[in-house]
Design an enzyme around this catalytic site. Structure first.
Site, mmCIF file in Angstrom:
data_model
loop_
_atom_site.group_PDB
_atom_site.id
_atom_site.type_symbol
_atom_site.label_atom_id
_atom_site.label_comp_id
_atom_site.label_asym_id
_atom_site.label_seq_id
_atom_site.Cartn_x
_atom_site.Cartn_y
_atom_site.Cartn_z
ATOM 1 N N LYS A 155 0.817 -1.239 -0.088
ATOM 2 C CA LYS A 155 -0.105 -0.005 0.068
ATOM 3 C C LYS A 155 0.768 1.422 0.030
ATOM 4 O O LYS A 155 2.002 1.469 0.822
ATOM 5 C CB LYS A 155 -1.009 -0.122 1.162
ATOM 6 C CG LYS A 155 -1.829 1.030 1.240
ATOM 7 C CD LYS A 155 -2.953 1.100 2.438
ATOM 8 C CE LYS A 155 -3.891 2.175 2.510
ATOM 9 N NZ LYS A 155 -5.098 2.102 3.716
ATOM 10 N N SER A 178 -9.811 2.091 2.483
ATOM 11 C CA SER A 178 -9.103 2.863 1.700
ATOM 12 C C SER A 178 -7.910 1.809 0.982
ATOM 13 O O SER A 178 -7.413 2.304 -0.286
ATOM 14 C CB SER A 178 -8.505 3.700 2.623
ATOM 15 O OG SER A 178 -7.575 3.211 3.436
ATOM 16 N N SER A 195 -10.254 -0.182 6.899
ATOM 17 C CA SER A 195 -9.671 -0.012 5.351
ATOM 18 C C SER A 195 -8.943 -1.386 5.003
ATOM 19 O O SER A 195 -8.558 -1.269 3.987
ATOM 20 C CB SER A 195 -8.595 1.096 5.240
ATOM 21 O OG SER A 195 -9.558 2.192 5.254
HETATM 22 N N1 GLN Z 1 -13.366 4.439 5.661
HETATM 23 C C1 GLN Z 1 -13.044 5.129 6.756
HETATM 24 C C2 GLN Z 1 -12.707 6.329 6.591
HETATM 25 O O1 GLN Z 1 -12.941 7.009 5.770
HETATM 26 C C3 GLN Z 1 -11.969 4.079 7.273
HETATM 27 C C4 GLN Z 1 -10.635 4.456 6.482
HETATM 28 C C5 GLN Z 1 -9.568 3.512 7.093
HETATM 29 O O2 GLN Z 1 -9.705 2.471 7.728
HETATM 30 N N2 GLN Z 1 -8.228 4.020 6.822
HETATM 31 O O3 GLN Z 1 -12.199 7.115 7.514
#
Ligand code: GLN
Length: 496
Positions: free
Chosen positions: A79, A154, A178
């Site tokens: 990532k 994400s 995420s």
């Molecule tokens: N979708 C969640 C957010 O937008 C979690 C994102 C994440 O875990 N990095 O904050």
């Protein structure tokens, strides 16, 4: 079966025995990337030369008779939130375009030391804020099951890469879901270790009290092997836990739920959930009982407030963390023509360099932390966080693990929620509590939804440092499904 369809454990065994070389394995995956990534869009950067050099080094070590680690020579997609000295690290943001980190993240370093071959960096929502990769400044990734749908986020580039057989393994970070949410919607295994169980050193910070690196894989054992390779105490991360890594690989091999007490979280099923998701979830509950678990209902009343609390705590931390992007130290600098003050250049750079969701979060966080509002918003959210931790503690006095659907729906079409932040936030409804309390939690595939044929994920939550329980239950379910489906779920993926 071609090399790209093999599991990480199988590839490692083939490489260790000399049946195939690490270079051949990397070549096969690089060819696959060249073949499909234009459609899938999983990678922001492919590091062909660096990958082949790393693979050659593994082959040389084997030829010299050196003992190789359990994943040596296995390719991995990384990532783009992890610092890498030999590749760009953009975090999906224009503001970091062109930046080369001066050091490796601890996770990156441990991957290299274990002989994993980093194929490149994967796409993500900007600064890990989002659930679809649509917030990436470099365009969305696509779900290999249906290219018109999102691969979650994400860490959506990482889920798309593994689901499209571009890599057998990938890394992610999970702040509110995420890793688990993208794993669920692409038919993968995705694990959020206990907070502090994997190092944040060199991970571009979003919300420091929540961010947790973890693995993606196509099966439970592969995820456990990767988890074991990169987690564990790191003196460079002040919140790293100084305790041995839970026995995750042994648990994945144990694969039994005999005598285990499993709690179904009452608050996470019912209204607002896609019928096909609920159907698969209830089937999973029945399977667990069939295999000797005792399944009971458990109520965690504060989980209802987890999402609003998260959307105060995470933006508050992000508003502080993202202050470092000041146009001076990293990447982009706009309007520095000698006539403007540093403050003006900073404002122009941040206006041009951050996308709308990141700006929204910075504003919400700045507001929630401002004098006069701090107690009403941030302080209140922290109290809710304590209540959620107490709900977990009470629940784990009655049961060994808690389960729920990982996400309320399957992967949604690209564009459907892009202009509706609230709808986007709902994707993490079930995953957020484990982040707020710091627990371990995994998502494993539990079938396809009847309505759309898209994968459904089951979430298994365990106490802090009970990561092994996630793998044990996940592997037991996986074995049960293998009998039922006659193989792995991904063999049914239509597009690839
Ligand atoms: N979708 C969640 C957010 O937008 C979690 C994102 C994440 O875990 N990095 O904050």
């Amino acid at each position: 079966m071609t090399l790209i369809h093999k599991s990480a454990a199988e590839l490692a065994a083939l490489i260790a025995s000399g049946e195939v070389s690490a270079v051949e394995v990397s070549r096969a995956h690089l060819d696959r990337i060249a073949e499909v990534d234009e459609q899938v869009g999983a990678f922001l950067h492919v590091a062909e030369d660096a990958a082949l050099a790393q693979a050659r080094a593994v082959d040389a070590r084997r030829a010299a008779g050196e003992e190789l680690g359990p994943l040596a020579g296995v390719p991995i997609a990384h990532k783009d939130v992890f610092a890498t000295t030999d590749m760009p690290t953009t975090c999906g943001s224009k503001i970091l375009e062109g930046w080369r980190p001066p050091y490796d993240a601890t996770v990156t370093r441990r991957l290299r030391e274990a002989g994993l071959v980093i194929l490149g960096k994967t796409n993500m929502d900007e600064f890990a804020m989002g659930s679809s990769t649509e917030n990436s400044a470099f365009g969305p990734s696509r779900n290999p099951w249906d290219l018109s749908r999102v691969p979650g986020g994400s860490s959506g580039g990482s889920s798309a890469a593994v689901a499209a057989f571009e890599a057998p393994l990938s890394t992610g970070t999970d702040t509110g879901g995420s890793i688990r949410q993208p794993a669920a919607v692409t038919g993968l295994v995705g694990m959020k270790p206990t907070y502090g169980g994997s190092s944040r050193y060199g991970v571009v910070a979003f919300a420091s009290s929540l961010d947790t690196p973890g693995p993606f894989a196509r099966n439970v054992l592969d995820a456990a092997l990767l988890h074991a390779v990169f987690s564990g105490h790191d003196p460079r991360d002040s919140t790293s836990i100084d305790a041995p890594v839970p026995p995750v690989v042994e648990a994945a091999r144990q694969a039994s739920v005999e005598g285990l007490r499993v709690g179904v979280v009452n608050e996470f099923s019912g209204e607002g959930y896609q019928p096909g998701v609920l159907a698969r979830f209830h089937e999973a509950c029945a399977l667990l009982e069939e295999f000797g678990a005792k399944v009971v209902e458990v109520s965690c009343p504060s989980f209802r407030y987890a999402m609003p609390a998260y959307y105060l705590i995470a933006p508050s931390e992000c508003s502080s963390n993202l202050a470092r992007f000041d146009a001076m130290r990293f990447g982009l600098r706009v309007g520095d023509d000698g006539t403007r003050s540093a403050e003006e250049v900073m404002a122009l750079t941040r206006a041009a360099g951050f996308g709308p969701e990141v700006k929204r979060r910075i504003m919400i966080g700045t507001y929630a932390l401002s004098s006069g509002y701090y107690d009403a918003y941030y302080g209140q959210a922290q109290k809710v966080r304590t209540l959620i931790t107490r709900d977990f503690t009470a629940a784990f006095e009655q049961v060994d693990v808690l389960i729920s659907p990982t996400t309320p729906t399957t992967a949604f079409p690209i564009g459907e929620r892009a202009d509706d932040p609230m709808a986007m936030y709902l994707a993490d409804l079930c995953t957020i509590p484990a982040n707020l309390a710091g627990n371990a939690a995994i998502s494993v595939p539990c079938g396809l939804a009847d309505e759309d044929g898209m994968p459904v994920g089951l979430q298994i939550m365990a106490p802090v440092l009970g990561d092994d329980r996630c793998y044990r239950v996940g592997a037991a379910l996986e074995a049960a499904y293998r009998d039922r489906w006659g193989g792995s779920l991904l063999e049914k993926a239509p597009a690839f």
